[in-house]
Design a protein around this motif. Structure first.
Motif, short mmCIF file in Angstrom:
data_model
loop_
_atom_site.label_atom_id
_atom_site.label_comp_id
_atom_site.label_asym_id
_atom_site.label_seq_id
_atom_site.Cartn_x
_atom_site.Cartn_y
_atom_site.Cartn_z
N GLU A 33 0.88 -1.15 -0.10
CA GLU A 33 0.00 0.13 0.16
C GLU A 33 0.72 1.31 0.05
O GLU A 33 1.80 1.10 0.48
N ARG B 158 1.79 5.56 -1.62
CA ARG B 158 1.99 6.46 -2.46
C ARG B 158 3.14 7.14 -2.42
O ARG B 158 3.67 7.71 -1.31
N ASP C 65 1.69 4.69 -6.60
CA ASP C 65 0.41 4.78 -6.28
C ASP C 65 -0.46 3.63 -6.34
O ASP C 65 -0.96 3.24 -7.34
N ALA D 152 -3.30 2.54 -4.95
CA ALA D 152 -4.72 3.07 -5.12
C ALA D 152 -5.13 3.25 -6.54
O ALA D 152 -6.08 2.40 -7.00
#
Length: 359
Positions: free
Chosen positions: A55, A57, A67, A69
């Motif tokens: 996970e 960024r 990133d 997401a």
């Protein structure tokens, strides 16, 4: 600006979890500081694209490198990150000049950056150009590795404990070149170390890491004045870093002005106008009530006792305001009681020694 926010669990019995986030201005040197196993090199690998976090960024100047997401992951070769490791990793079959020109060939077409001659001059490499790596000292190899990385004209320079494999004289040889690089190249740099001296001399922003988490992040001078950070406050060399300007000589010592006062200290290059960083160790600062008597110390400064903060069972930190600047004094609780010290009163700070030049 460099933005890092990532979370990654490493497999194995220890189950190490890296959960770190910080931002740092760019250009400038951001130092990741902490003990071995705190996650420093893993963060560097994630920024370089050598580790894909589960996970997170990572962005430079607003442009995302990673990133999760958005399912965006820029491959390492597209990130324009140049890395310098503990060992130079030079090509043994190439001369110094050949190693440097290899970096230049890797520079993107049209990318701005220093030229070959500029890098050679900056790092003092002219006498070494014809040599092969086998004929270089450890410090010389690291200077060549730095030059090769610079000539690749990166957007971000990553340095993974570049001085850790060097002995003390070689570290002292390379540090001034790193300072010159910081001051002239104006590149964002992410620098991993567990050596406080390197952080003192190079950091604009300090990120303290412990157990995979960020304990604190911010300007070097602000963090060194904090007593609530065990990574800094429990060290024998705990103390503040002051940025000073050389204003002249006095009694054979350099006169160093900082916001709020002046210190006298031995200095290898006391050139007026030069800016240096000094670590003033808390254990080298004492206090007196009222005016100080005649003492052998070179430095006495009027101060305001701002607070008394715990430092273990038998000692305290005294936070001393010297104009807008702060000093710390490490004294016994008994001394606080004997002198009947209270926050808010005027005292005199006695600086017995300055903990060495930090250029």
């Amino acid at each position: 600006m460099l933005e890092v926010a990532l979370r990654h669990r490493f497999p194995g019995p220890a189950g190490f979890l890296l959960d770190a986030a910080f931002t740092a201005p760019a250009p400038g040197v951001t130092v990741l500081f902490g003990a071995s196993g705190s996650g420093k090199s893993s963060i560097l690998a994630a920024v370089a694209g050598l580790l894909r976090p589960q996970e997170g960024r990572i962005a430079l100047h607003g442009q995302p490198l990673t990133d999760t997401a958005a399912r965006h992951f820029l491959p390492p070769e597209a990130r324009r990150c140049a890395m310098v490791f503990q060992e130079g990793r030079l090509f043994p079959h190439r001369s110094v000049e050949g190693n440097l020109r290899y970096g230049l060939r890797r520079a993107p077409r049209g990318a701005e950056g220093p030229g070959f001659g500029e890098v050679v001059d900056l790092l003092g490499l002219a006498p070494l150009l014809a040599r092969r790596p086998a004929r270089l000292s450890g410090g010389e190899k690291q200077r060549v590795a730095l030059g090769r990385a610079l000539l690749a004209r990166p957007s971000l320079l990553l340095l993974d404990e570049p001085l850790a494999a060097l002995d003390t004289p070689r570290r002292a040889e390379v540090l001034p070149f790193l300072e010159a690089l910081r001051d002239t190249a104006r590149l964002p740099m992410l620098y991993v170390t567990h050596a406080m001296e390197e952080a003192d001399r190079l950091a604009d922003t300090l990120v303290l890491l412990q157990g995979g988490r960020v304990q604190a992040a911010g300007p070097l001078e602000a963090l060194t004045a904090r007593t609530d950070l065990p990574l800094l406050a429990t060290r024998r060399d705990a103390g503040v870093v002051l940025t000073c300007e050389v204003t002249g000589m006095e009694r054979g010592l350099a006169r160093l002005a900082f916001p709020g006062g002046t210190l006298l200290a031995p200095l290898g290059d006391p050139l007026p106008g030069r800016h240096v960083r000094l670590r003033v160790r808390a254990r080298d600062v004492a206090v007196a009530r009222g005016a100080a008597p005649a003492l052998s110390t070179d430095n006495t400064l009027p101060a305001l006792l701002q607070s008394i903060e715990p430092a273990g069972e038998r000692e305290c930190f005294l936070r001393l305001g010297i104009g807008p600047s702060t000093l710390l004094a490490r004294v016994t609780r008994d001394a606080v009681q004997r002198l009947a010290l209270h926050p808010g009163e005027a005292v005199t700070a006695l600086v017995n020694a300055v903990g060495g030049e930090r250029g």
